[in-house]
Enzyme design. Sequence first.
Site, PDB file in Angstrom:
ATOM      1  N   PRO A  17       0.905  -1.372   0.217  1.00  0.00           N
ATOM      2  CA  PRO A  17      -0.123  -0.327   0.152  1.00  0.00           C
ATOM      3  C   PRO A  17       0.972   1.221  -0.008  1.00  0.00           C
ATOM      4  CG  PRO A  17      -0.622  -1.012   2.569  1.00  0.00           C
ATOM      5  CD  PRO A  17       1.068  -1.475   1.014  1.00  0.00           C
ATOM      6  N   GLN A  67      -6.756  -1.949   1.616  1.00  0.00           N
ATOM      7  CA  GLN A  67      -6.473  -1.209   3.170  1.00  0.00           C
ATOM      8  C   GLN A  67      -7.462  -0.550   3.610  1.00  0.00           C
ATOM      9  OE1 GLN A  67      -3.177   0.630   4.129  1.00  0.00           O
ATOM     10  NE2 GLN A  67      -1.925  -1.496   4.471  1.00  0.00           N
ATOM     11  N   CYS A  94       0.348   2.643  10.248  1.00  0.00           N
ATOM     12  CA  CYS A  94       1.012   3.928  10.074  1.00  0.00           C
ATOM     13  C   CYS A  94       0.792   4.935  11.124  1.00  0.00           C
ATOM     14  CB  CYS A  94      -0.458   4.404   9.377  1.00  0.00           C
ATOM     15  SG  CYS A  94      -0.566   6.198   8.533  1.00  0.00           S
ATOM     16  N   LYS A 133      -1.062  -5.509   8.717  1.00  0.00           N
ATOM     17  CA  LYS A 133       0.140  -4.683   8.492  1.00  0.00           C
ATOM     18  C   LYS A 133      -0.069  -4.127   9.184  1.00  0.00           C
ATOM     19  CE  LYS A 133       2.607  -2.331   4.788  1.00  0.00           C
ATOM     20  NZ  LYS A 133       2.951  -0.903   5.446  1.00  0.00           N
ATOM     21  N   ASN A 194       7.942  -7.393   4.819  1.00  0.00           N
ATOM     22  CA  ASN A 194       8.723  -6.249   4.055  1.00  0.00           C
ATOM     23  C   ASN A 194       9.500  -5.273   4.192  1.00  0.00           C
ATOM     24  OD1 ASN A 194       6.834  -2.847   4.078  1.00  0.00           O
ATOM     25  ND2 ASN A 194       7.068  -3.466   2.289  1.00  0.00           N
ATOM     26  N   GLY A 195       9.925  -4.245   3.813  1.00  0.00           N
ATOM     27  CA  GLY A 195      11.140  -3.872   4.330  1.00  0.00           C
ATOM     28  C   GLY A 195      12.571  -3.779   3.683  1.00  0.00           C
ATOM     29  N   ASP A 196      12.996  -2.502   2.874  1.00  0.00           N
ATOM     30  CA  ASP A 196      13.963  -2.236   2.262  1.00  0.00           C
ATOM     31  C   ASP A 196      14.796  -2.989   0.895  1.00  0.00           C
ATOM     32  OD1 ASP A 196      14.463  -0.626   3.851  1.00  0.00           O
ATOM     33  OD2 ASP A 196      15.336  -1.342   5.021  1.00  0.00           O
ATOM     34  N   GLY A 218       7.569  -1.754  -1.407  1.00  0.00           N
ATOM     35  CA  GLY A 218       6.857  -0.190  -1.734  1.00  0.00           C
ATOM     36  C   GLY A 218       7.100   0.637  -2.649  1.00  0.00           C
ATOM     37  N   ARG A 219       8.751   1.402  -1.532  1.00  0.00           N
ATOM     38  CA  ARG A 219       9.488   2.571  -2.156  1.00  0.00           C
ATOM     39  C   ARG A 219      10.438   2.130  -3.725  1.00  0.00           C
ATOM     40  NH1 ARG A 219      12.109   3.954   2.985  1.00  0.00           N
ATOM     41  NH2 ARG A 219      12.196   2.168   2.762  1.00  0.00           N
TER      42      ARG A 219
HETATM   43  C1  LIG Z   1       4.622   6.970  -0.158  1.00  0.00           C
HETATM   44  C2  LIG Z   1       4.624   6.053   0.753  1.00  0.00           C
HETATM   45  C3  LIG Z   1       2.992   5.344   1.060  1.00  0.00           C
HETATM   46  C4  LIG Z   1       3.220   4.490   1.963  1.00  0.00           C
HETATM   47  N1  LIG Z   1       1.600   4.435   2.420  1.00  0.00           N
HETATM   48  C5  LIG Z   1       0.948   3.656   3.189  1.00  0.00           C
HETATM   49  C6  LIG Z   1      -0.555   3.014   3.410  1.00  0.00           C
HETATM   50  O1  LIG Z   1      -1.079   3.856   2.751  1.00  0.00           O
HETATM   51  N2  LIG Z   1      -0.737   2.173   4.187  1.00  0.00           N
HETATM   52  C7  LIG Z   1       0.651   1.596   4.784  1.00  0.00           C
HETATM   53  O2  LIG Z   1      -0.084   0.414   4.982  1.00  0.00           O
HETATM   54  N3  LIG Z   1       1.589   1.581   4.581  1.00  0.00           N
HETATM   55  C8  LIG Z   1       2.625   2.326   3.380  1.00  0.00           C
HETATM   56  N4  LIG Z   1       3.351   2.786   3.468  1.00  0.00           N
HETATM   57  C9  LIG Z   1       4.410   2.234   4.070  1.00  0.00           C
HETATM   58  C10 LIG Z   1       5.287   0.863   3.034  1.00  0.00           C
HETATM   59  O3  LIG Z   1       3.497  -0.092   2.622  1.00  0.00           O
HETATM   60  C11 LIG Z   1       6.373   0.135   3.459  1.00  0.00           C
HETATM   61  O4  LIG Z   1       5.899  -0.615   4.098  1.00  0.00           O
HETATM   62  C12 LIG Z   1       7.271   0.604   3.725  1.00  0.00           C
HETATM   63  O5  LIG Z   1       7.353   1.779   2.505  1.00  0.00           O
HETATM   64  C13 LIG Z   1       8.476  -0.316   3.560  1.00  0.00           C
HETATM   65  O6  LIG Z   1       8.508  -1.101   2.432  1.00  0.00           O
HETATM   66  P1  LIG Z   1      10.065  -0.424   2.179  1.00  0.00           P
HETATM   67  O7  LIG Z   1      11.029  -0.317   2.144  1.00  0.00           O
HETATM   68  O8  LIG Z   1       9.357  -1.313   0.497  1.00  0.00           O
HETATM   69  O9  LIG Z   1       9.474   0.731   0.905  1.00  0.00           O
HETATM   70  C14 LIG Z   1       3.892   3.421   2.228  1.00  0.00           C
HETATM   71  C15 LIG Z   1       5.333   4.258   2.269  1.00  0.00           C
HETATM   72  C16 LIG Z   1       5.435   5.635   1.499  1.00  0.00           C
HETATM   73  C17 LIG Z   1       6.668   5.469   1.457  1.00  0.00           C
END
Ligand SMILES: Cc1cc2nc3c(=O)[nH]c(=O)nc-3n(C[C@H](O)[C@H](O)[C@H](O)COP(=O)(O)O)c2cc1C
Length: 313
Positions: A17, A67, A94, A133, A194-196, A218-219
Amino acid sequence: MLKIGNIRLNKSLILAPLHGVNCNAFRLLCKSHGAGLVYTSMIHDETILGKEKPLDVIEEERPIAVQLVGKDNIAEAASLIEDKADIIDINLGCPDKEVLTKKAGSFLIKHPDQMEKAVSKVVSAVNRPVTAKIRIGWDNKSINAIEVSKILENNNITAIAVHARTAKQGYTGKADWNIIRQVKRAVNIPVIGNGDVFRPKDYQPIIDKTDADAVMIGRGSIGNPQIFENIIRIKQDKPIIRKDSSLAYQYFREFLSYYKKYSPRNIFSEIRQHAMWLVKGIKNGKEIKNSLSECRDINGLKEIFEKRATSSP
Ligand SMILES: Cc1cc2nc3c(=O)[nH]c(=O)nc-3n(C[C@H](O)[C@H](O)[C@H](O)COP(=O)(O)O)c2cc1C
């Protein structure tokens, strides 16, 4: 094959998300390039009850996890949207002030008793698999991912995505994949790591370190829908796809066609933002991004891509 409740996923790669990023056009783009499951960004329970914004979920992107974030009204919101969702996901991670003020998101992992009440109400209210989550805890002195995950499992949550940071960390520091592994060992439901995961080559290490059943990105997917496809290609011993200006333009056209067809909105700045993300990491990407940022219409964006795509070596 990963199963979440009655939903079978043929690929265990998941689009996270991402509030402000994963509109239905971006979700479709990631899906067409290898994501096995896509999540909507968080939707406030009050938004659903107030019907302020229609849910932008469409048939073509299913299976989809919708979500929700909230506390007191989240079960009612879930029952109102369940027909559009294959999976209902509860946001328990969040850390934003607005969400915390409503005693939702990561507030609930800090208060597991209140979390349990909210979660059990959602599970009783719907006929869909309900997932959650989480973050690994509120801060580094109160890491409680295992306790939280066991409560979730006992309340019939069907899978848990673990963003391996505390709420207080925001996006700083490194994700602690060890905790994902501990959660995986503690429960008997699928655990999504999830993460990085920023590059295709980050996939195998997170799987090796955590034993997670699936990986959520995510990112690393923003402007890079090919990350999913490339992870699959690495597993198949195929060379990875390298994004250049032509490929970025191809992704942009694909995004645009989904946006025109399915988006409930027509917001140029949203389209332009995706164009700017798509040139990230390519040769002269910064310069192209600056030119795109000055465009005022879609034809302007296309012209820049076309000029660059034909001039690339
Ligand atoms: C721009 C942005 C928006 C996000 N929006 C949500 C969200 O709506 N719901 C949620 O559970 N996490 C949200 N996250 C967290 C991501 O889902 C994810 O858990 C977090 O970025 C770590 O994963 P990554 O390292 O792959 O980015 C958001 C993260 C970013 C950077």
